[in-house]
Design a protein around this motif. Structure first.
Motif, short mmCIF file in Angstrom:
data_model
loop_
_atom_site.label_atom_id
_atom_site.label_comp_id
_atom_site.label_asym_id
_atom_site.label_seq_id
_atom_site.Cartn_x
_atom_site.Cartn_y
_atom_site.Cartn_z
N SER A 22 -3.58 28.96 14.38
CA SER A 22 -3.49 27.71 13.61
C SER A 22 -4.84 27.38 12.99
N ARG A 23 -4.79 26.68 11.86
CA ARG A 23 -6.00 26.28 11.15
C ARG A 23 -6.02 24.77 10.96
N VAL A 24 -7.20 24.20 11.14
CA VAL A 24 -7.42 22.77 10.95
C VAL A 24 -8.41 22.63 9.80
N VAL A 25 -8.01 21.93 8.73
CA VAL A 25 -8.88 21.72 7.57
C VAL A 25 -9.17 20.23 7.45
N LEU A 26 -10.43 19.87 7.62
CA LEU A 26 -10.87 18.49 7.42
C LEU A 26 -11.31 18.34 5.96
N ILE A 27 -11.01 17.20 5.36
CA ILE A 27 -11.44 16.95 3.98
C ILE A 27 -12.65 16.03 4.03
N SER A 28 -13.77 16.53 3.55
CA SER A 28 -15.03 15.81 3.54
C SER A 28 -15.31 15.34 2.10
N SER A 29 -16.54 15.44 1.66
CA SER A 29 -16.93 15.02 0.32
C SER A 29 -18.24 15.67 -0.06
N GLY A 45 -23.46 10.21 5.16
CA GLY A 45 -23.69 10.66 6.54
C GLY A 45 -22.38 10.90 7.27
N ALA A 46 -21.41 10.04 7.04
CA ALA A 46 -20.10 10.21 7.67
C ALA A 46 -19.44 11.49 7.17
N LYS A 47 -19.57 11.76 5.89
CA LYS A 47 -18.97 12.96 5.33
C LYS A 47 -19.67 14.22 5.84
N ARG A 48 -20.98 14.17 6.04
CA ARG A 48 -21.71 15.30 6.62
C ARG A 48 -21.26 15.53 8.07
N MET A 49 -20.98 14.45 8.77
CA MET A 49 -20.54 14.57 10.15
C MET A 49 -19.25 15.37 10.26
N GLN A 50 -18.37 15.26 9.26
CA GLN A 50 -17.13 16.04 9.29
C GLN A 50 -17.42 17.54 9.24
N LEU A 51 -18.45 17.95 8.52
CA LEU A 51 -18.84 19.36 8.52
C LEU A 51 -19.39 19.78 9.88
N PHE A 52 -20.22 18.93 10.48
CA PHE A 52 -20.73 19.22 11.82
C PHE A 52 -19.58 19.30 12.82
N LEU A 53 -18.63 18.40 12.69
CA LEU A 53 -17.49 18.35 13.61
C LEU A 53 -16.65 19.63 13.52
N ALA A 54 -16.42 20.12 12.32
CA ALA A 54 -15.66 21.37 12.17
C ALA A 54 -16.41 22.52 12.83
N ALA A 55 -17.71 22.60 12.62
CA ALA A 55 -18.51 23.69 13.22
C ALA A 55 -18.51 23.58 14.74
N HIS A 56 -18.69 22.38 15.26
CA HIS A 56 -18.69 22.19 16.72
C HIS A 56 -17.32 22.52 17.30
N SER A 57 -16.26 22.07 16.66
CA SER A 57 -14.91 22.33 17.14
C SER A 57 -14.62 23.83 17.13
#
Length: 144
Positions: A22-29, A45-57
């Motif tokens: 399965s794949r999870v795709v978060l939409i950032s900015s 900053g919130a949008k950057r956090m979504q990229l960090f969150l995908a990498a951590h996950s």
């Protein structure tokens, strides 16, 4: 709210329920890379956090052997013709003291909603490696 929703979704995916593959795709900015609009507060900053969150996950899914794929996609330009985009265009152009048309004329390499949809499909199909991606009028690319 975007970061909270992304966190809760990723946490739920990591806790089980999704099949391996399965794949999870978060939409950032694109604001995650550019610093965002001048009147955006903590948006970039919130949008950057979504990229960090995908990498951590992704690291956590790998550690747990879940076989999941986490990615974040950042459309690089504000999108005219969408509800959120139109509000952003109005807000930023008013802040800058220029017309919405002049604001839009100053932007290049703008993606469309169809470009974003195609990028999501490509990521869901597993056609690219990595966890962070951008999409612009030039297409889908790995984030720098």
């Amino acid at each position: 709210m975007d970061v909270k929703a992304s966190f809760l979704f990723c946490r739920a995916a990591l806790r089980g329920g999704l099949k391996p593959g399965s794949r999870v795709v978060l939409i950032s900015s694109g604001a995650a890379f550019s610093g965002g609009p001048p009147n955006s507060g903590g948006y970039s900053g919130a949008k950057r956090m979504q990229l960090f969150l995908a990498a951590h996950s992704q690291k956590e899914a790998d550690r747990l052997g879940l076989g999941l794929r986490f990615m974040a996609l950042a459309p690089m330009r504000i999108m005219a013709g969408t509800g959120v985009g139109q509000r952003g265009i109005s807000s930023v152009s008013a802040y800058l003291g220029i017309s919405p048309a002049d604001f839009l004329a100053s932007m290049t390499d703008m993606q469309t909603p169809a470009d974003v949809a195609s990028a999501v499909v490509a990521l869901a199909a597993g056609k690219m490696q990595g966890t962070g991606f951008t999409v612009s009028g030039s297409g889908l690319a790995a984030a720098a």
